[in-house]
Every structure is written in structure tokens, then in C-alpha cells.
Design an enzyme around this catalytic site. Structure first.
Site, PDB file in Angstrom:
ATOM      1  N   SER A   1       0.838  -1.195   0.000  1.00 23.05           N
ATOM      2  CA  SER A   1       0.000   0.000   0.000  1.00 23.05           C
ATOM      3  C   SER A   1       0.873   1.246   0.000  1.00 23.05           C
ATOM      4  CB  SER A   1      -0.909   0.014   1.227  1.00 23.05           C
ATOM      5  OG  SER A   1      -1.464   1.306   1.374  1.00 23.05           O
TER       6      SER A   1
ATOM      7  N   HIS B   1      -0.816  -1.240  -4.380  1.00 28.28           N
ATOM      8  CA  HIS B   1      -2.148  -0.903  -3.858  1.00 28.28           C
ATOM      9  C   HIS B   1      -2.253   0.612  -3.724  1.00 28.28           C
ATOM     10  CE1 HIS B   1      -5.799  -1.932  -1.509  1.00 28.28           C
ATOM     11  NE2 HIS B   1      -5.457  -0.928  -0.710  1.00 28.28           N
TER      12      HIS B   1
ATOM     13  N   ASP C   1      -4.393   3.665  -2.660  1.00 28.58           N
ATOM     14  CA  ASP C   1      -5.543   4.022  -1.835  1.00 28.58           C
ATOM     15  C   ASP C   1      -6.089   5.383  -2.232  1.00 28.58           C
ATOM     16  OD1 ASP C   1      -6.063   1.889   0.125  1.00 28.58           O
ATOM     17  OD2 ASP C   1      -3.988   2.244   0.745  1.00 28.58           O
TER      18      ASP C   1
ATOM     19  N   MET D   1      -8.840   8.104  -1.649  1.00 26.06           N
ATOM     20  CA  MET D   1      -9.813   8.553  -0.644  1.00 26.06           C
ATOM     21  C   MET D   1     -10.353   9.922  -1.039  1.00 26.06           C
ATOM     22  SD  MET D   1      -7.874   7.579   2.892  1.00 26.06           S
ATOM     23  CE  MET D   1      -6.946   6.038   3.065  1.00 26.06           C
TER      24      MET D   1
ATOM     25  N   HIS E   1      -7.820   0.935  -4.779  1.00 20.54           N
ATOM     26  CA  HIS E   1      -8.804   0.760  -3.709  1.00 20.54           C
ATOM     27  C   HIS E   1      -9.571   2.065  -3.570  1.00 20.54           C
ATOM     28  CE1 HIS E   1      -9.557  -0.085   0.871  1.00 20.54           C
ATOM     29  NE2 HIS E   1     -10.666  -0.084   0.157  1.00 20.54           N
TER      30      HIS E   1
ATOM     31  N   MET F   1     -11.888   4.289  -2.002  1.00 15.76           N
ATOM     32  CA  MET F   1     -12.660   4.642  -0.802  1.00 15.76           C
ATOM     33  C   MET F   1     -13.373   5.948  -1.103  1.00 15.76           C
ATOM     34  SD  MET F   1      -9.827   3.434   1.941  1.00 15.76           S
ATOM     35  CE  MET F   1      -8.531   3.455   0.720  1.00 15.76           C
TER      36      MET F   1
ATOM     37  N   MET G   1     -11.734  -5.864   4.428  1.00 16.23           N
ATOM     38  CA  MET G   1     -10.967  -4.885   5.199  1.00 16.23           C
ATOM     39  C   MET G   1     -10.754  -5.407   6.616  1.00 16.23           C
ATOM     40  SD  MET G   1     -10.237  -2.244   3.309  1.00 16.23           S
ATOM     41  CE  MET G   1      -9.598  -1.187   4.612  1.00 16.23           C
TER      42      MET G   1
ATOM     43  N   ASP H   1      -6.715  -6.269   3.795  1.00 18.22           N
ATOM     44  CA  ASP H   1      -6.113  -4.940   3.803  1.00 18.22           C
ATOM     45  C   ASP H   1      -6.323  -4.282   5.162  1.00 18.22           C
ATOM     46  OD1 ASP H   1      -5.179  -2.388   3.230  1.00 18.22           O
ATOM     47  OD2 ASP H   1      -6.887  -1.840   1.959  1.00 18.22           O
TER      48      ASP H   1
HETATM   49  C1  DX5 Z   1      -6.693   1.874   4.898  1.00 15.85           C
HETATM   50  C2  DX5 Z   1      -6.123   1.484   3.590  1.00 15.85           C
HETATM   51  C3  DX5 Z   1      -5.025   0.485   3.654  1.00 15.85           C
HETATM   52  C4  DX5 Z   1      -3.842   0.944   4.466  1.00 15.85           C
HETATM   53  C5  DX5 Z   1      -3.066  -0.239   4.905  1.00 15.85           C
HETATM   54  O1  DX5 Z   1      -7.757   2.720   4.670  1.00 15.85           O
HETATM   55  O2  DX5 Z   1      -7.127   0.926   2.774  1.00 15.85           O
HETATM   56  O3  DX5 Z   1      -4.646   0.097   2.362  1.00 15.85           O
HETATM   57  O4  DX5 Z   1      -3.014   1.787   3.758  1.00 15.85           O
HETATM   58  O5  DX5 Z   1      -1.996   0.207   5.663  1.00 15.85           O
HETATM   59  P1  DX5 Z   1      -1.368  -0.650   6.817  1.00 15.85           P
HETATM   60  O6  DX5 Z   1      -0.828  -1.895   6.184  1.00 15.85           O
HETATM   61  O7  DX5 Z   1      -0.340   0.238   7.368  1.00 15.85           O
HETATM   62  O8  DX5 Z   1      -2.484  -0.966   7.783  1.00 15.85           O
HETATM   63 ZN    ZN Z   2      -6.472  -0.059   0.915  1.00 13.45          ZN
END
Ligand code: DX5
Ligand code: ZN
Length: 228
Positions: free
Chosen positions: A9, A34, A36, A38, A68, A70, A140, A174
Site C-alpha cells: 500500500s 495498492h 488508496d 480517498m 482501492h 474509498m 478490510m 487490507d
Molecule cells: C486503509 C487502507 C489500507 C492501508 C493499509 O484505509 O485501505 O490500504 O493503507 O496500511 P497498513 O498496512 O499500514 O495498515
Molecule cells: Zn487499501
């Protein structure tokens, strides 16, 4: 038999050097990255969107961006992420009323479709129809929104339940996943492993990647043998 795929990630990376960080992970054995995304609505934070992903896909030829999403309106970003070079578009089931239409749309744009469930969503939130049509299911193991949180063990049974229903599907975990928590994830049947802090925070990320990978491959072989 689903094979192990490690997807670091980038949330835990140095965003100022994003392309270089992705290259470093690929060199270290990561197959996917990955990303992320948001939007400040589905989750409180804002990270990055299609313009940044476009730069990364140009800077890192051949990269597999596991996006991913979000975001509150997942249908809104399919075209932009596809144009940016996204390979997999994973949306949250909590964010849509029409997952089937959304998966078809993602497939029309030549991306793989992923369906994510947050900690409070039961695995039954992914119906058989949705699960069959999707390419990947994401369980998750923390509340979406930020990296570095503690792994929630109570989410693990959902991985087992989905693995029983979908023996051949890619199932991703994740949140808080790393050397200390990989065993339960792998034993439950997860084969796509996201790790941010555990990989980017390590002195030798390639060693963590290889440990996560071998743990999953061993567990998958065991699960396949038990099924026979
Ligand atoms: C959380 C994200 C994850 C996060 C994981 O909202 O979707 O992908 O970055 O990070 P770690 O491995 O540090 O929990
Ligand atoms: Zn994620």
C-alpha cells in the site's frame, strides 16, 4: 489454486517520490501496487486521484495498479481511473446500490473489478451473484481511512466464509497486515495481501514481501489438499 500476490500500500510510502517507491517495491518482489484513493466523503481523508495515477503509470511502465476506491460515488471515477491506467478497480459495497451494473461498467473499461467490505459489513453483503461476477473480493481488516491501524481479528472469519463460497477467487485482505498477522489471513484463505506499514516501514522490504508470499502459497497448497 489462487496464487499469492503481494500488493504494497503506497499510503505508507513517500508520496513525494511515488514512482520511485513503486519501482522499489516491484524490484523487491511486489507484483501489484495498492493505490488508496480517498475522497474526503466515504472516508474523512483525501489522498490522491486519477491525475497522480496517470503520472505513476507513465513513470512505471507495466505497473499493475490495484486501485482501492474509498469514495462515495464509485461509478463516478471508473472512466478516469481506466484512462489513468488502473488495472483493478475495487469499490466498496457500502457505497453503491447497484454493484452488478458497476462491475459491468468496470469490465467494459477493461479493468478487473474488486468488491470491498468494511469491518461492520457481513460477508453476506457480497451476494453469490456479485461474488461470481467480481474478479476480487476485499475484506478490510481495519476501518478504511488511514494506514498504521491495528489488525481486527474479528474480520478473519469473513475471509474463510468467502473462500468457502468462492474457492478460485482472488481474496484480498487490507489493514494491519504484516509478518505478525499473515498466518491467520493465509490460513483463512486470503491470497492477495496488502501491507503498507509492514512493508514500507521495514529495513528490508523484499524480505517481508517474500515472507508474506511464501506463507500464502504454503497455506493455499494446504487448503487445496484438504479440499481434495
Ligand atoms: C486503509 C487502507 C489500507 C492501508 C493499509 O484505509 O485501505 O490500504 O493503507 O496500511 P497498513 O498496512 O499500514 O495498515
Ligand atoms: Zn487499501
Amino acid at each position: 489454486m489462487p496464487r499469492a500476490i503481494i500488493s504494497p500500500s503506497v499510503l505508507a510510502s513517500d508520496f513525494g517520490q511515488l514512482s520511485a517507491e513503486c519501482k522499489r517495491m516491484i524490484k523487491g518482489g511486489a507484483e501489484w501496487l495498492h493505490m488508496d484513493v480517498m475522497d474526503g466523503h466515504f472516508v474523512p481523508n483525501i489522498t490522491m486521484g486519477a491525475p497522480i495515477l496517470t503520472c505513476v503509470s507513465k513513470g512505471v511502465p507495466g505497473i499493475f495498479m490495484d486501485c482501492h476506491m474509498m469514495v462515495a460515488q464509485p461509478e463516478k471515477w471508473v472512466n478516469d481511473i481506466a484512462d489513468a491506467g488502473g488495472a483493478l478497480y475495487c469499490f466498496h459495497i457500502e457505497a453503491t446500490n447497484d454493484p452488478i451494473a458497476l462491475i459491468h461498467f468496470i469490465h467494459e473499461r477493461k479493468m478487473k473489478a474488486g468488491v470491498a467490505i468494511s469491518p461492520d459489513t457481513p460477508s453476506s453483503g457480497i451476494t453469490d451473484e456479485v461474488g461470481e461476477l467480481a474478479d476480487m473480493l476485499l475484506v478490510m481488516t481495519v476501518y478504511p481511512g488511514r494506514g498504521g491501524q491495528k489488525f481486527l481479528d474479528r474480520c478473519v472469519p469473513k475471509v474463510s466464509e468467502l473462500r468457502t463460497r468462492f474457492p478460485e477467487k482472488d481474496i484480498e485482505v487490507d489493514g494491519g497486515v504484516g509478518p505478525k498477522t499473515i498466518d491467520v489471513c493465509a490460513d483463512a484463505g486470503s491470497n492477495v495481501i496488502v501491507a503498507g506499514t509492514a512493508i514500507f516501514g521495514a529495513a528490508e522490504p523484499e524480505k517481508v514481501i517474500s515472507l508474506l508470499k511464501s506463507t500464502v502459497d504454503t497455506a493455499q497448497a494446504r487448503i487445496a489438499a484438504a479440499r481434495r
